[in-house]
Design an enzyme around this catalytic site. Structure first.
Site, mmCIF file in Angstrom:
data_model
loop_
_atom_site.group_PDB
_atom_site.id
_atom_site.type_symbol
_atom_site.label_atom_id
_atom_site.label_comp_id
_atom_site.label_asym_id
_atom_site.label_seq_id
_atom_site.Cartn_x
_atom_site.Cartn_y
_atom_site.Cartn_z
ATOM 1 N N ASP A 1 0.880 -1.233 0.025
ATOM 2 C CA ASP A 1 -0.111 0.107 -0.102
ATOM 3 C C ASP A 1 0.815 1.343 -0.200
ATOM 4 O O ASP A 1 0.249 2.321 -0.065
ATOM 5 C CB ASP A 1 -0.787 -0.094 1.106
ATOM 6 C CG ASP A 1 -1.994 1.229 1.266
ATOM 7 O OD1 ASP A 1 -2.332 1.506 0.181
ATOM 8 O OD2 ASP A 1 -2.160 1.783 2.223
ATOM 9 N N SER B 1 -6.854 5.698 -0.167
ATOM 10 C CA SER B 1 -7.096 4.481 -0.792
ATOM 11 C C SER B 1 -8.642 3.949 -0.640
ATOM 12 O O SER B 1 -9.175 4.093 0.552
ATOM 13 C CB SER B 1 -6.346 3.337 -0.208
ATOM 14 O OG SER B 1 -4.920 3.664 -0.283
ATOM 15 N N GLN C 1 -5.288 -1.299 -7.024
ATOM 16 C CA GLN C 1 -5.694 -0.423 -6.121
ATOM 17 C C GLN C 1 -6.294 0.500 -7.054
ATOM 18 O O GLN C 1 -6.019 1.065 -7.679
ATOM 19 C CB GLN C 1 -4.689 0.022 -5.068
ATOM 20 C CG GLN C 1 -5.143 1.041 -4.115
ATOM 21 C CD GLN C 1 -4.032 1.624 -2.910
ATOM 22 O OE1 GLN C 1 -3.636 2.543 -3.318
ATOM 23 N NE2 GLN C 1 -3.779 0.906 -2.054
#
Length: 299
Positions: free
Chosen positions: A217, A241, A291
């Site tokens: 991430d 996110s 993502q």
């Protein structure tokens, strides 16, 4: 690329320097309930990778030995608070002959902040192929890390960002080629970065997979921002996110260099999509990542 022969091989050495494993691991409260610690010295919003990694560890603790995590899918629901612990509730949805599936809800102050589904598999043989390691990638020893880049580009980052870079962070990143905020030229195509923990980890592969979930991430949505010459620290920017998916294809060590290859096929509607591939230094493709993030700017 900038040569830095005097750079130490590792920023911190010795098992006493491992600050990541306590962040990744979780405490069992009762059956199927676990608790992850707050970010040491943390403030503001939780780092999404930490919540994903702790949720994965919670799920892993309910799966029998010999079944390794091969994929996870997570949705971020609310911002977490970095200075507070997180409770994880695990649902054992399925245990088959080869696969197990778990659902995890991360809860803080009585409200869910993340939903995660994880799948685990008994190792087995089958058809095999993989994308080749990219060409002309310099070794990490030839590159500078983010702190060294910031010190060489005074004024490129705000004082609070420089303070953050000087913290004893668990992950070291060495970008390959120009990268924000040191170069804000809009840039499409694949962006590369070497990454590893700043200290040795134990040999438990569960820890290494959780460490990759944590690290995957880190800077991924920046790939979508770079296409427009923007950065998540731009004045007035609201970047977060929305969801995150990770597929793990094989074993690796997170305390050895991994090459993270990031690209963005699409942005629009105040959202951006980023895709990633992770290779070991011996050129094996060991993970794929996807993502989507919210990207809002004042203009």
């Amino acid at each position: 690329m900038t040569q830095t022969p005097s750079q130490p091989d590792r920023l911190s050495d010795g098992p006493e320097a491992d600050i990541l494993t306590p962040i990744l691991d979780v405490e069992r409260i009762e059956e199927d309930y676990y608790r992850g610690i707050a970010t040491p010295g943390g403030r503001g919003r939780s780092f999404g990778g930490q919540v994903i990694a702790q949720a994965l560890m919670s799920a892993t603790r309910t799966v029998e030995a010999g079944r390794a995590n091969h994929s996870l899918h997570a949705y971020f629901l609310r911002p977490g608070k970095a200075d507070e612990p997180v409770l994880y509730r695990v649902a054992r949805d399925m245990d088959g002959r080869s696969f197990s599936n778990r659902r995890v809800v991360a809860v803080q102050n009585g409200k869910p902040i993340l939903n995660l589904t994880a799948s685990f598999q008994v190792e087995s043989d089958g058809l095999a192929h993989e994308d080749a390691f990219p060409h002309d990638i310099p070794d990490p020893e030839e590159l500078e890390n983010e702190l060294q880049l910031a010190e060489r580009h005074p004024g490129a980052v705000a004082p609070e960002v420089m303070e953050f870079l000087r913290l004893n962070r668990p992950i070291e990143v060495r970008p390959v080629g120009p990268t924000p905020p040191f170069d804000m030229t809009p840039r499409r195509g694949v962006q590369y970065r070497w990454m590893r923990t700043r200290f040795p980890l134990c040999d438990d592969p569960i820890i290494h997979r959780a460490a990759l979930a944590y690290t995957s991430d880190l800077g991924l949505i920046q790939g979508a921002l770079t296409a427009h010459g923007r950065a998540w620290l731009d004045e007035g920017a609201k970047v977060a996110s929305l969801d995150h998916a990770l597929w793990i294809h094989g074993d690796f060590r997170m305390d050895d260099w991994l090459l993270y290859c990031i690209q963005s096929p699409w942005t629009g509607s105040a959202r951006g999509m980023a895709l990633g591939q992770v290779y070991t230094r011996d050129r094996r493709l060991v993970a794929s990542v996807a993502q989507e993030g919210m990207m809002r700017f004042p203009d």
